[in-house]
Design an enzyme around this catalytic site. Sequence first.
Site, PDB file in Angstrom:
ATOM      1  N   GLY A   1       3.612   8.269  -3.004  1.00 36.34           N
ATOM      2  CA  GLY A   1       3.144   6.973  -3.426  1.00 36.34           C
ATOM      3  C   GLY A   1       1.579   7.126  -3.300  1.00 36.34           C
ATOM      4  O   GLY A   1       0.737   6.861  -4.213  1.00 36.34           O
ATOM      5  N   THR A   2       1.257   8.052  -2.321  1.00 38.47           N
ATOM      6  CA  THR A   2      -0.075   8.226  -2.072  1.00 38.47           C
ATOM      7  C   THR A   2      -0.836   9.176  -3.187  1.00 38.47           C
ATOM      8  O   THR A   2      -1.749   8.862  -3.569  1.00 38.47           O
ATOM      9  CB  THR A   2      -0.455   8.884  -0.573  1.00 38.47           C
ATOM     10  OG1 THR A   2       0.146   8.001   0.293  1.00 38.47           O
ATOM     11  CG2 THR A   2      -1.847   9.335  -0.350  1.00 38.47           C
TER      12      THR A   2
ATOM     13  N   LYS B   1      11.427  12.866   3.001  1.00 36.28           N
ATOM     14  CA  LYS B   1      11.054  11.829   2.256  1.00 36.28           C
ATOM     15  C   LYS B   1      11.934  11.697   0.722  1.00 36.28           C
ATOM     16  O   LYS B   1      11.944  12.794   0.298  1.00 36.28           O
ATOM     17  CB  LYS B   1       9.532  12.201   1.792  1.00 36.28           C
ATOM     18  CG  LYS B   1       8.849  11.228   0.998  1.00 36.28           C
ATOM     19  CD  LYS B   1       7.324  11.465   0.923  1.00 36.28           C
ATOM     20  CE  LYS B   1       6.739  10.286  -0.067  1.00 36.28           C
ATOM     21  NZ  LYS B   1       6.898   9.065   0.620  1.00 36.28           N
TER      22      LYS B   1
ATOM     23  N   ALA C   1       0.964  -1.106  -0.171  1.00 40.56           N
ATOM     24  CA  ALA C   1      -0.104  -0.022   0.114  1.00 40.56           C
ATOM     25  C   ALA C   1       1.093   1.358   0.093  1.00 40.56           C
ATOM     26  O   ALA C   1       1.951   1.228   0.885  1.00 40.56           O
ATOM     27  CB  ALA C   1      -0.904   0.188   1.160  1.00 40.56           C
ATOM     28  N   SER C   2       0.616   2.213  -0.850  1.00 38.34           N
ATOM     29  CA  SER C   2       1.288   3.425  -0.624  1.00 38.34           C
ATOM     30  C   SER C   2       1.072   4.084   0.602  1.00 38.34           C
ATOM     31  O   SER C   2       1.910   5.103   0.873  1.00 38.34           O
ATOM     32  CB  SER C   2       0.854   4.069  -1.962  1.00 38.34           C
ATOM     33  OG  SER C   2      -0.597   4.554  -1.871  1.00 38.34           O
TER      34      SER C   2
ATOM     35  N   HIS D   1       5.212  16.829   2.275  1.00 38.09           N
ATOM     36  CA  HIS D   1       5.658  15.886   3.040  1.00 38.09           C
ATOM     37  C   HIS D   1       6.932  16.425   3.614  1.00 38.09           C
ATOM     38  O   HIS D   1       7.357  17.587   3.369  1.00 38.09           O
ATOM     39  CB  HIS D   1       6.040  14.530   2.340  1.00 38.09           C
ATOM     40  CG  HIS D   1       4.976  13.569   2.170  1.00 38.09           C
ATOM     41  ND1 HIS D   1       4.185  13.438   1.133  1.00 38.09           N
ATOM     42  CD2 HIS D   1       4.522  12.608   2.867  1.00 38.09           C
ATOM     43  CE1 HIS D   1       3.127  12.633   1.079  1.00 38.09           C
ATOM     44  NE2 HIS D   1       3.433  12.066   2.264  1.00 38.09           N
TER      45      HIS D   1
END
Length: 234
Positions: free
Chosen positions: A141-142, A135, A96-97, A131
């Site tokens: 990714g989200t 990062k 999952a992102s 973010h």
Amino acid sequence: MNIALLGYGRMGQTIEQIAIKRGHNIVLKVDKGDTNYDITKADVAIDFSIPDVAFGNISNCLNNHVPVISGTTGWLQDYDKAVSLCNEKKGAFIYASNYSLGVNIFFELNKVLAKMMSNLKQYNVSLEEIHHTKKLDAPSGTAISLADGIISEHSSFDTWQLNSGDVTTIPIVAKRIEDVPGTHTVTYESEVDTITIEHVAHNRQGFALGAVIAAEWIAGKTGVFTMNDVLNIG
């Protein structure tokens, strides 16, 4: 349950705290560069490492029949290989992102809104993600998952692009600001009004809790799953 943490940065440390509170044992803490470890000590592994080592970590788990939960982003060029290996080994795997329960609800809301907006050509869509400065990948990714969700429901768009776009491309703006856990905003704008949906993470607890819940859920299962399976949504 015995859990291996593959990646022991701030996210791994938060996962450790939540897992222990929920009655689990942390039997491995693997930091970047560590390769000499026995993954078979674990009932399940949670990978929040870095893009360069994520696929190796996942492969090691699957080859040793250890279910693996992956939250590392920036490695998805090898995702299909991971799926094939999981199926070959009859393993268990979730990528999952974003493991936040709220974000996964936000993903579904995003798809519903995109479908509703698909016939309203006067609206242009854009994405913004913010973010923390540590990062490594951009866009997040989200944000990519949100863009893919729009593309799946909105016939006007076929791809996304960082920092720019045209009539068929969703522009994503990525910002890095100190100590921001994660903010994602989807905006539809026309000449007369603006529609915005947004998810703001206040801390890392939500991401970590979701990953631990996924690890608990996957025990005893075989296959490739998503957070929709874990949460029974979508």
